[in-house]
Design an enzyme around this catalytic site. Structure first.
Site, PDB file in Angstrom:
ATOM      1  N   HIS A 132     -43.135  69.862 -42.135  1.00 29.92           N
ATOM      2  CA  HIS A 132     -42.071  70.081 -42.811  1.00 29.92           C
ATOM      3  C   HIS A 132     -41.997  71.207 -43.855  1.00 29.92           C
ATOM      4  CE1 HIS A 132     -38.414  69.896 -44.988  1.00 29.92           C
ATOM      5  NE2 HIS A 132     -37.417  69.202 -44.197  1.00 29.92           N
ATOM      6  N   ASP A 209     -47.218  63.544 -47.019  1.00 31.34           N
ATOM      7  CA  ASP A 209     -45.517  63.446 -47.229  1.00 31.34           C
ATOM      8  C   ASP A 209     -44.820  61.845 -46.303  1.00 31.34           C
ATOM      9  OD1 ASP A 209     -43.365  63.958 -46.401  1.00 31.34           O
ATOM     10  OD2 ASP A 209     -43.272  66.156 -45.347  1.00 31.34           O
ATOM     11  N   GLN A 212     -40.481  60.313 -43.654  1.00 35.49           N
ATOM     12  CA  GLN A 212     -40.029  60.246 -42.891  1.00 35.49           C
ATOM     13  C   GLN A 212     -40.273  58.538 -42.178  1.00 35.49           C
ATOM     14  OE1 GLN A 212     -37.708  61.316 -40.993  1.00 35.49           O
ATOM     15  NE2 GLN A 212     -36.630  62.797 -42.002  1.00 35.49           N
ATOM     16  N   LYS A 235     -34.157  58.479 -47.743  1.00 35.99           N
ATOM     17  CA  LYS A 235     -33.945  58.314 -46.628  1.00 35.99           C
ATOM     18  C   LYS A 235     -34.634  57.157 -46.178  1.00 35.99           C
ATOM     19  CE  LYS A 235     -35.678  63.045 -45.568  1.00 35.99           C
ATOM     20  NZ  LYS A 235     -34.492  63.925 -45.331  1.00 35.99           N
ATOM     21  N   CYS A 373     -35.982  72.381 -40.422  1.00 32.76           N
ATOM     22  CA  CYS A 373     -37.123  72.250 -41.149  1.00 32.76           C
ATOM     23  C   CYS A 373     -38.315  72.660 -40.951  1.00 32.76           C
ATOM     24  CB  CYS A 373     -36.602  71.977 -42.837  1.00 32.76           C
ATOM     25  SG  CYS A 373     -34.982  71.788 -43.649  1.00 32.76           S
TER      26      CYS A 373
END
Lengths: 415, 148
Positions: A132, A209, A212, A235, A373
């Site tokens: 991302h 990261d 997600q 999220k 993104c």
């Protein structure tokens, strides 16, 4: 239509879960809302809304500031949320839990505090081609500031990181490897354990990261072995504007603050300022207190659903939707990794993703369209954009059927 | 919200078969337009006859609204001078942004874009070609973006 697929997991009742989400009980454009955009932002269950409301109506004051009762209560709520986040991640200590605005701010914190202070010419940061923008641009900024090098591990046509190529890019010059645990644009689940192991054997640190990943699988930062882990509250069905950066205590201890102000200091004079202890050293200014309270409630909620049962439910929907989309003429699924989270990116021949988004919206079906993104991912697949349907705890087989029906409608309009 | 109002037959036709599509061998000016939010890109080429546009062509990748708007635009501006194009754009802008704007018969086929005003997220799709045309008219080689 899904006769060849496994039966839905019996121990997860998504229909009941739906009742926890007031926003889903509405009609959009005259149709019952079918929300398939949880990868962009999850909706909030009543438990989160009520926790935030209770905090705002009974508890709010500034934290760590006063001796009065409300200030104490607000501090307890805020620090209680930190302990909740520590448990959620299985971190050793709350000193390792820094509240930030979200994943983006967490990565920027590491880039500016660790990266800017520690990196120079000859040092390398390694990311992957499926990142991302939030895990690309902060490192480009550090590259500008320090003269370090940014390397990018390639992906294959299925949207998986080429692991051998990534391992080949690791060297004694690699200082930090920053990768997504799950790709937002493609759904790919990245074998991060393997990457952590290899990076550590080269002496490099690893930032994951987790934006997600957190809503779809149990996260244990100690088992993962990562050095930094960043995620956003919204999220995982919590509020926006709150997230967590986990960092190993010995690393955070050595890192300089990145923003100055109140809260992050111990003493200030015009000659010299001394900094606060972890984690407050990294939390300049009044924090998003109600956001932290909401995030803690979201973690309670998510864990009450049972993350394993939820994951099985989402995988069932993913398999069902994938099979259904594969049967539709002109649909191409972008991102076909062997191991995926409940995200399907796709294109429809003769119908631009933007038009698809509008047609689906007219049918009450909310999906994301665009580059997500992740412009380099779009460039890799040589497409301007995709349509993306993503599934969460409140989605059902009926939602998959609504998606398919809406896609058939788009085919009807665009012929 | 009626899909048929946005995706009228004229729009779908120009999306499927855009007119004046493809790079010309010669041009006097060109400009590139980009809408980074949806990835739309298009290039507009112009040939002048004095102050008038003798020929206009475009090429690009975009959604149906963006493609059809560009195609309809090329048909509408061919033969017109800058002042007339400016005046036309002002009327198009009203059509695209003001819901229930009175139908303007002088717009001809461009009136098919009238449904866009009910879909605010799509206005930029329809205006990208006009901004790009404007940049080409100013002989600007710089790319224009909807996000400046």
């Amino acid at each position: 239509m899904a006769t060849a697929l496994a039966a839905p997991p019996g121990n997860f009742d998504a229909e009941r879960v739906r009742h926890d989400f007031p926003i889903l009980q509405q009609h959009v454009n005259g149709r019952a809302l079918v929300y398939l955009d949880s990868a962009a932002s999850g909706q909030r269950p009543l438990a989160v809304l009520r926790a935030v409301e209770h905090y705002e109506t009974h508890t709010h004051a500034n934290v760590h500031r006063g001796v009065h009762t409300l200030s104490q209560a607000a501090t307890d709520a805020f620090e209680g949320a930190r302990e909740r986040a520590r448990r959620f991640l299985n971190a050793r200590s709350t000193r390792e839990i820094v509240f930030v605005r979200g994943t983006t701010e967490g990565i920027n914190l590491v880039a500016q505090s660790f990266g800017r202070a520690r990196l120079g010419r000859g040092d390398e940061i390694l990311i992957s081609a499926l990142e991302h923008h939030a895990n690309i641009v902060p490192w480009q900024m550090v590259r500008e500031q320090t003269g370090c090098t940014l390397k990018v591990a390639p992906i294959n046509r299925r949207g998986e990181i080429e692991l051998d190529a990534l391992l080949g890019l690791l060297s004694s010059r690699t200082r930090l490897v920053a990768v997504a645990q799950v790709s937002n644009a493609l759904g790919t689940v990245v074998p991060v354990e393997r990457i952590v192991q290899a990076a550590h054997s080269c002496g490099a640190l690893v930032l994951l990261d987790g934006a997600q990943a957190v809503a779809h699988m149990p996260i244990d930062v100690r088992a993962l072995g990562c050095d930094f882990y960043a995620f956003s509250g919204h999220k995982l069905y919590g509020p926006t504007g709150i997230g967590v950066l986990y960092g190993r205590e010995e690393l955070l201890e050595e890192m300089p603050p990145w923003q100055g102000g109140g809260e992050m200091i111990r003493t200030v004079s015009f000659e010299r300022t001394t900094y606060n202890d972890l984690p407050w050293k990294f939390e300049a200014g009044t924090p998003n207190i109600s956001g932290a309270v909401g995030l803690a409630a979201a973690m309670d909620y998510l864990e009450s659903l049972g993350l394993e049962a939820l994951a099985a439910h989402e995988q069932h929907l993913l398999a069902q939707a994938t099979a259904a989309l594969e049967r539709l003429p002109g649909i191409e699924i972008i991102g076909t990794a062997a191991h995926k989270a409940a995200v399907i990116s796709f294109t429809m021949r003769g119908c631009h993703p933007h038009d698809l988004g509008t047609v689906l919206d007219s049918q009450g079906v909310a999906i994301r369209t665009g580059h997500h993104c992740a412009m380099p991912v779009m460039t890799f697949f040589d497409i301007p954009a995709t349509a993306r349907a993503s599934f969460g705890c409140y989605n059902t087989e009926a939602d998959v059927a609504a998606l398919v029906a809406a896609l058939e409608k788009a085919r009807e309009v665009f012929g | 919200m009626d899909l048929k109002d946005l995706y009228r037959d004229v729009i779908l036709d120009h999306n499927r078969q855009p007119r004046n599509f493809g790079a010309p061998a010669h041009s006097d000016a060109h400009a590139e337009g980009h809408n980074p939010l949806c990835g739309d890109r298009l290039t507009v080429w112009l040939r002048f006859d004095g102050d008038r546009i003798a020929d206009i062509r475009f090429e690009g990748k975009g959604c149906a609204i963006s493609t059809a708007s560009a195609s309809l635009m090329t048909e509408a501006v061919k033969g017109r001078d800058k002042a007339a194009i400016k005046e036309l754009y002002d009327r198009i802008h009203v059509l695209l942004t003001e819901p229930h704007a009175a139908a303007d018969a002088s717009l001809g086929k461009l009136a098919a874009l009238g449904g866009v005003s009910e879909f605010p997220a799509r206005v930029k799709c329809a205006t990208l070609c006009w901004h790009t045309l404007n940049a080409a008219l100013e002989h600007s080689a710089d790319a224009v973006s909807t996000e400046q």
